[in-house]
Structures are given as structure tokens and as C-alpha cells.
Design a protein around this motif. Sequence first.
Motif, PDB file in Angstrom:
ATOM      1  N   GLN A   1      18.290  55.670  18.411  1.00  0.00           N
ATOM      2  CA  GLN A   1      19.510  56.453  18.580  1.00  0.00           C
ATOM      3  C   GLN A   1      19.177  57.729  19.349  1.00  0.00           C
ATOM      4  OE1 GLN A   1      20.756  56.861  14.348  1.00  0.00           O
ATOM      5  NE2 GLN A   1      22.661  55.914  15.056  1.00  0.00           N
ATOM      6  N   VAL A   2      19.936  58.022  20.388  1.00  0.00           N
ATOM      7  CA  VAL A   2      19.745  59.252  21.153  1.00  0.00           C
ATOM      8  C   VAL A   2      21.067  59.999  21.196  1.00  0.00           C
ATOM      9  CG1 VAL A   2      19.033  60.277  23.332  1.00  0.00           C
ATOM     10  CG2 VAL A   2      17.952  58.169  22.557  1.00  0.00           C
ATOM     11  N   GLY A   3      21.038  61.246  20.755  1.00  0.00           N
ATOM     12  CA  GLY A   3      22.246  62.069  20.725  1.00  0.00           C
ATOM     13  C   GLY A   3      21.873  63.521  20.579  1.00  0.00           C
ATOM     14  N   GLY A   4      22.854  64.347  20.226  1.00  0.00           N
ATOM     15  CA  GLY A   4      22.612  65.775  20.048  1.00  0.00           C
ATOM     16  C   GLY A   4      22.739  66.571  21.320  1.00  0.00           C
ATOM     17  N   ALA A   5      22.609  65.930  22.458  1.00  0.00           N
ATOM     18  CA  ALA A   5      22.760  66.544  23.780  1.00  0.00           C
ATOM     19  C   ALA A   5      23.039  65.414  24.758  1.00  0.00           C
ATOM     20  CB  ALA A   5      21.497  67.311  24.177  1.00  0.00           C
TER      21      ALA A   5
END
Length: 537
Positions: A300-304
Motif C-alpha cells: 500500500q502506498v499513500g500519505g502523499a
Amino acid sequence: MKQYQKDYSTYEALEGWEKASIGQQLRNWAKRYQDQVAVADEKEKITYRELNEKADSMAFGFLEMGIQPGDKVVVQLPNRISFVKTLFALIRAGAVPILALPAHREAELEGIIKLAKPAAYIVAEKYLGYDYLPMARKLKKNFDCLKAVIVDGEQKVDFLLDHVMGESRQLPEVDPYEPAVFLLSGGTTGIPKLIPRTHADYMYNARMSAKRCQLKEESVYLASLPVAHNFPLCCPGLLGTLDAGGKVILSATTSPDDILSLISEEKVTITALVPAMVTVCMELLQWDEDYDISSLKILQVGGAVLEDSLADKINEEWPDRLMQVFGTAEGLLCFTSMEDEKEVVARCQGKPISPADEVKIVDEYGFEVAVGEYGELLSRGPYTIDGYYMADEANQNSFTEDGFYKTGDRATWTKEGNIRMGGRLKEQINRAGEKIMPAEVEAFLCKHEHIKEAAVVGVPDKELGNRICAFLMTEEDAELSLSEVHRYLKREGIATYKMPDQVEQVEVWPLTSVGKIDKKVLVQMAQGKKDERENAQ
């Protein structure tokens, strides 16, 4: 304007919705999964049954100590099993944890304590070389509301966390529609706002996230970001993994070596990272072949905003693992799906996790924009809050009259009905009257063959109002001048007014407490570099 209030009863027919406290959920999990390992850190592991028993014992101890149902308690612990036990024990005792991050210091904590008037403060003795006890003693001295400082360590202020236990007693009834935890807003200015998440909405958040990720009892989730943060706590994170009967591994640090070692050793199947951390992990994998990440099914890649070029690189080097995420601690979560084509995953942040999520993308006048056009993302739904805690002014600015949360994020609909993010509206640069979104310029820069990562910021300027500064991380330290960057962007067809006025190169990014690139620090760096050059002349 009268504040909109959500009616939780309208969501009770939803699949996955349960009118139960998080403390009761743990009791259910203990019966269902019993002696399976629930959580492990670098020193110990704990089963579902043991976690349930420890939560009861600590809850009895908190009540004996004088912490009352409804009391708020600041919890500032790193990724350790003690955090997990404390979280469930406070919830069982009817108290409401305020989840501070290990990186928070006096300025943030004083503002939180002034607002919420917590009855206690639970803190690590030391973490990553920082001694929290002087700060804890000062806060205890300055705030009469703090009846106790409880330390996870060997030196105490009032109590040691390891000694918190009590005789069995009747635990208080907990209303599932009342706050279970207070998350802290990740704003770039001022004191964090308190985000009240109820038992029912937060577990629905976790459960629907776990469903999208197809978690099951064999799943192993690595929490490498601070677990007090919404992303690794509930998206699906700690709570979603436990609900599915999986195992949670807590990484003591965000070091890429620790992350990759734990994935290898614990056969991790899912983890969540921010883009800056992904880049470093991928670089480490290139020169160290001892790591084995073959067990990893979901990254999972997120936050930006995840740049298209990095998304393509992940798809190329880590095939079939990328899941893009957009989420807010205030509620709305959007994930790509396991069934999405690679090309779709690389170019959007997917769809909301609940069929009951209401999402609008609107222009500056509040009218919905057409597909392909950018506007501000608004949301309302079963797990999106209807207001911050005791923050009338923020609520007036952040919520519409009919209860939609104004995320402050720029977004568009794709033709497939997915959401594609375009950066924070607050980051918009006003250069001599022209409006520039950093994410757009960053996307063009990252297509350059020698640029690995780029971050664009607006820097105060007497003549322009704001000038554009592009920070570049390049392949093999390749030097790129301002004129070379301009020539490249001109070939790409970007408008002249969007071209950087200043270019700086960096070897490492300054990061926030959750691993995002710290653009406030970049602004200071840009101003300092300009001043240095002017003084040298």
C-alpha cells in the motif's frame, strides 16, 4: 450555522457495520482466534487470548488508578506491544485515548492538553535516543488536569506501565456511537486538531479496508509507519488485520533495513509505506540481494501523491503488488483494487471502500466538475466525521452545511470512475497572480531520465509573491542547472509561468513524523540557499 450531526442508525444495515465497542470486538477475536499470534514486536509476541486477558487486567488497573469512563488519556508510545495493550485497555475502561505520535514535542502536546484536559499521560521513557521524562515532568507540573504520568520503561514519574493491573471488576458499558479514540490531524500549521472516531465507525473503516485488501487468517501485516497514525492503525492496519485473524508485526523504526528484514523474516504479506520510504527500500534492494520479499502480496502506498514514474517503477520491479491509497484521518478512504489492471493502479487512487460513501469533486463555487477536471474533494458517509472536537472555527471552514467534509485535496474523476489525486490545495503556489499546483510540475520533472524524485514548493518572494523552487534527487548525483531544467520543461510543453525560479539538489529528503517529505523544511532550505548565494556575491 448549526453543525450537521450524523445519524449512525442510517448505516446499521450496511454489510460490515456492527454496533459494538472495540473492546467487545477484541473479546470476539479472542474467542475466534484464541492462541494464534495477534501481534509481535522485536522483543515479544502475544496471542489473541493473551491480548484480551492483558487488556482486562490493565483496564482494571486504570480504573483503580482513578481513570474514569469518559476521561481522555494522551498516549505517546512507539511501535511496541505495550501500545496495543494500552489502546485496548483504555478503551475497555471507557477512557478515550488521544493518540500522539512519538515525534510530537511540547508545542503540540501543550495545545492538545489545553484543549482536551486529559486525566493522564502515558509515554515511553526513551525512544530513538530521546528522553521523554523531562518533558513529561514539565507537562505534569504545568497542567493540573494530569493526575498521572505513566511511563513505559524503568524510571517512573508516577506509575510504570508494566505495573498497571488490578482486581477483576465490572467494566463500564461503552456506547459504540461515542468516541473510541482521538486521532490527531496532520495539518502543516498550528496545533493538531482532535479527530473523534467512534467505536462503530472506526471498526467499519478497518473491516471494509480489510475486505478490499482480501485479508484472512494467513495475512501478516507489517506496521512500519508509527502505529498511532491512522494509515497503519486502521487502513486496514492493526485493527483490520486483527479483525481478519491475521498477525501484526510492529517495526521499531522506519529504517528500510528494518522494513525489508522483517518482510523477509516474518513472511509479511501486506505493508503500508509513503512514497519517500518506497524509494529508499527499492534502492536498498538493488544492491543487497539478501532480502526476500516474495511473500509480499500488497504494497500500500499513500500519505502523499505517488508520482506516475515511481508507480511505473514499482509495477516493473515489484509486479502485482502495488495498491494506491488515498485516505484522511477524518474518514474517507479510497484504494485501488486487487483486480485492477496495472495501468489503472499506476494512475489513480481507486474507489471509496464503502458503497455508502458520498463523494463530490467541486469547483471554487461548490459546483461539481466534469470527469477529467480537477476540483476539491468532498466526502460524507458512515465513517467520515461530522466535526472536530471543540473546534468551532475549524468546523465552519472544513464542513459544508449538509455535512460534507472539505478535504482540502485536489482531485478528478477518471473515465473508469476512479479518483486521481492532484495534491493539497494549500500547496498551490501563487506566483505573480498565476496559480501553480506543485504536483503537476513534479510529475513532469520525474519524467526526466536523471531525476529520481522531485518536490516543488512556493517560497516567499518580494517581487513575485511566491517563487517556484524545485528540489531534485537525481540518479548518480547528476547535476542539473536551472537552465537545463527550463530547456527540458520547454520540450515537455509546460507553460513558462510554471517553470521553477530556483533549482536545488538534495541527497536525502527532510521527512515528517510519518515519513512524508517535509515541505515546510524545504521552504526554509530554499530561502537559506538563496540568502547564501546573495551573501557570497
